[in-house]
Every structure is written in C-alpha cells, then in structure tokens.
Enzyme design. Structure first.
Site, short mmCIF file in Angstrom:
data_model
loop_
_atom_site.label_atom_id
_atom_site.label_comp_id
_atom_site.label_asym_id
_atom_site.label_seq_id
_atom_site.Cartn_x
_atom_site.Cartn_y
_atom_site.Cartn_z
N ASP A 153 -1.55 28.52 -21.38
CA ASP A 153 -0.56 29.09 -21.99
C ASP A 153 1.04 28.40 -21.95
O ASP A 153 1.22 28.27 -23.12
CB ASP A 153 -0.01 30.54 -21.18
CG ASP A 153 0.78 31.56 -21.67
OD1 ASP A 153 0.93 31.51 -23.12
OD2 ASP A 153 1.08 32.43 -21.28
N LYS A 211 -5.04 21.44 -11.00
CA LYS A 211 -4.15 21.20 -9.96
C LYS A 211 -5.17 21.19 -8.73
O LYS A 211 -4.80 21.84 -7.62
CB LYS A 211 -3.18 22.17 -9.84
CG LYS A 211 -2.01 21.93 -8.81
CD LYS A 211 -0.92 20.95 -9.47
CE LYS A 211 0.09 20.34 -8.38
NZ LYS A 211 0.96 19.44 -8.75
N ASP A 244 0.84 18.55 -13.93
CA ASP A 244 2.07 18.00 -14.09
C ASP A 244 2.22 16.81 -14.88
O ASP A 244 3.15 16.71 -15.77
CB ASP A 244 2.96 18.28 -12.83
CG ASP A 244 1.74 17.69 -11.55
OD1 ASP A 244 0.89 17.98 -11.72
OD2 ASP A 244 2.69 17.09 -10.48
N TYR A 257 -3.48 36.12 -15.06
CA TYR A 257 -3.58 37.31 -15.93
C TYR A 257 -4.49 38.31 -15.79
O TYR A 257 -4.27 39.45 -16.64
CB TYR A 257 -3.58 36.72 -17.55
CG TYR A 257 -2.55 35.66 -17.93
CD1 TYR A 257 -2.56 34.27 -17.44
CD2 TYR A 257 -1.77 36.02 -18.74
CE1 TYR A 257 -1.59 33.43 -17.73
CE2 TYR A 257 -0.59 35.08 -19.43
CZ TYR A 257 -0.52 33.97 -18.58
OH TYR A 257 0.39 32.96 -19.07
#
Ligand code: NAI
Length: 333
Positions: A228, A171, A204, A124
């Site tokens: 988000d 991740k 995930d 962002y």
C-alpha cells in the site's frame, strides 16, 4: 465478441472519469454491455451498506469490473468498500504498474516497474483488540498459502510480460515468523522460474533505493501494508496519483480501478484527469484478451500527454475532462 462488464462509476470525480473511460473503451470498437452498479456513501445512506449485495453479485457474474473511486465516512459501521470488495471476491493480487510518461514533470524519465501487493491478508484483516484502556493490538495475519500464491502470481506476471527480475520486499530480519515465511515462499517460487532473476530487499532499504534509483527495480512483490505504501511512492516517481492505474486480481474475478480517490475539491467541475481510470480500463481489456485495444488506449493516452496541448490542470494544462478524452480518442486514430 461482445463482453459484459460491471461498471461502478463511484462518487466525487468517479462518474466523470468513468464516463471518459467508457467513451474511450467504446471508441476502440470493442463491444461491451456495461452493467451499472453502485458503491460508497450514497448507497450506505440509502440502504445501510456501502457495498450492496447486488453490486457483488454483478461482479461475480460478469467476472470483470471497472470501478471509479468511492467516498468513505468516518464511523465504525462504514466498512471500507475497497477492502470489502477485495476480501469478498478474494482478489488477492493488487497489480500497480508505474511507467514514466514523456511530458510529465517528474524527477525521473525512465521508470518502468510493477508493484505486486498481497491484497487480502496482513493488517488489513482489521483484527484489532483493546487489551486494556489505552493498549491496542492490531493483528497482522499471514498464511503460507497467501504468501505462496502472491509470489507465484508475481513470477507468472513477470514471465508473461517478459520482465527480467522479481524482488521480494520484506522485514524478515525483525518479523522472523511472518516475513520469514513470506521470504521462504518467494525463494521457493524463484527456484521454479530460473528464467527470471530474483533478489530480496528489506522494506526500509527498498524505500531508499526506489527514491535514489528506481531503474534498478523491475517487479516488486510484498505483503499488504508494505505494498500500500510503496505503490503510492512508486506512483509519485512517475507524476502522481492522476496517472496511476491498478488491477485487483483473483482466480475468478478482476476489478480494475484508479489509485486516486474521489477528489472532492474538484468534483463536478469537469476538470479531473481521467488517465488513471482510462489506463486501468486498458489493463482490463488486456486481461479480457483484447491486448491490441488495451495497448492502443495506453499509447493514445501517452501520446496525448506527451503532445501537451490538451492536458488537464494537474498536468499543467487547461483542458477539461471531455477535451482530454476527445484528444485521446483522436489519437486512437
Ligand atoms: P484523492 O486522491 O481523492 O485527492 C488527492 C488530491 O489529488 C486532491 O487534490 C485531488 O484533487 C487530486 N486528484 C486526485 N485524483 C485526481 C484526478 N484524477 N485528476 C486531477 N486531480 C486529482 O485523495 P483524498 O482527498 O485523500 O480522498 C478523497 C476521498 O476519496 C476520501 O473519502 C477517500 O477515502 C476516498 N478514496 C477512495 C479511493 C478509492 O475508492 N479507490 C482511493 C483513495 C481515496
């Protein structure tokens, strides 16, 4: 004690739900001087900026703001108001609780979790570069300070709210530098909060686990883009955007807003569900130290929805925004 709060009614259904939130807050008896401010497409067309300096100055001065949704316009000169407010005021923590409300049709009845999202870094930052025609890089910026302060914020909130566990979502198996640093900062912070359990889960797998059994989570902390996406998922677990409140918190200033947008399809009809902004206002009162009044508003919203007689169309009822607001005020007692 009288407070001063910046109120940005916003656009679309914004002014309708902001008026409802204002009425309900005032019905608790708290004394608030509202400073009106503007943001969005309308000031963009009139002044050339969607976020006038006067709005930012007002928030800096009052330190607390309640904000309705604002529209966006396609085109490179229109910068996102939400991203700009968060970055200009360094509102580094986005706090989004998702709690089941009895009476709302949803797959689960016992969800009670909080997503803490880093609000100022990651993708962002909006640093993009066309390296060659048809080849674009989008930079994901993460700093050690940014990682440290967001994970510490999550642990501090967990402790303050009597929560049992913080989960760092990442991740790090692929993004070994950026997410590796985020995970290390979370592990270091966890050592300072022995009273709160800690674990980490890959992003995930977290999405899958949230859908299978959200009750295994308590407080989840993650970087900007992951937060988000997952926070919309968690709002879906408890009945959708119409009920999802949020807070954007910095060290000096806090801005409270609903997660939903301007809902152009129902704007001006007086049928919007104001719950998300009203619950955001409840969080605002707690932030200001008015815990009892904040709790009373949340309880009144939940009671109104549970009763089911005076709810808006999105919740399966026929009530207008005003009728729902009246019912919440009646439940305030
Ligand atoms: P949206 O959240 O405005 O609407 C999605 C759907 O949910 C629509 O069918 C709408 O009627 C319904 N909905 C949303 N809030 C509701 C409420 N309180 N009561 C009843 N139904 C409700 O999302 P959309 O259509 O993607 O965005 C519309 C505009 O809002 C866009 O310009 C977008 O950029 C902006 N937006 C602004 C946000 C903000 O200022 N915080 C956040 C999200 C979108």
């Amino acid at each position: 004690m009288a407070y001063t709060v910046t109120l940005i009614p916003g656009e679309g259904i914004g002014p309708e739900v902001a008026a409802a939130a204002q009425r309900i807050v005032e019905a608790t008896g708290v004394q608030i001087e509202w400073r009106m401010a503007e943001a969005g497409v309308e000031p963009f067309e009139r002044l050339g900026t969607p976020l006038p300096d006067a709005t930012l100055d007002s928030i800096r001065e009052t330190k607390v703001a309640l904000k309705g949704p604002v529209g966006t316009q396609k085109g490179s000169s229109f910068r996102s108001v939400n991203v700009a407010i968060r970055r200009e005021l360094d509102l580094y923590a986005n706090f989004r609780p998702s709690r089941s409300v009895p009476g709302v049709r949803s797959r689960y009845s016992d969800v009670d979790l909080i997503v803490v999202r880093e609000n100022t870094e990651g993708l962002y930052c909006g640093i993009e570069h066309e390296v060659a025609p048809g080849v674009v890089t989008s930079l994901r910026v993460m700093t050690e300070n940014g990682c440290r302060r967001i994970v510490r914020f999550a642990f501090e909130e967990a402790r303050k709210l009597g929560r049992k566990k913080v989960t760092a979502v990442h991740k790090a198996n692929i993004l070994k530098l950026g997410d590796g640093m985020f995970l290390r900062c979370a592990q270091e912070a966890a050592a300072d909060y022995p009273d709160i359990a800690f674990d980490d889960v890959i992003i995930d797998a977290t999405a899958m686990k949230l859908v299978l059994d959200p009750t295994q989570f308590d407080v989840l902390v993650m970087e900007n883009l992951f937060g988000d996406i997952l926070s919309d998922l968690t709002s879906g677990l408890v009945g959708g955007l119409g009920l999802a409140p949020s807070a954007n918190i910095g060290s000096e200033v806090a801005v409270f807003e609903a997660v939903h947008g301007t809902a152009p399809d129902i704007a001006g009809k007086g049928i919007a569900n104001p719950s998300a902004l009203v619950l955001s206002a409840a969080m605002m009162l707690r932030h200001m130290g008015e815990t009892q009044r904040g709790d009373a508003i949340e309880a009144a919203v939940r009671a109104t929805i549970q009763e089911g007689e005076t709810v808006t169309g999105d919740l399966g009822g026929k009530a207008s925004t005003r009728e729902f607001t009246d019912a919440v005020i009646a439940h305030l007692g």
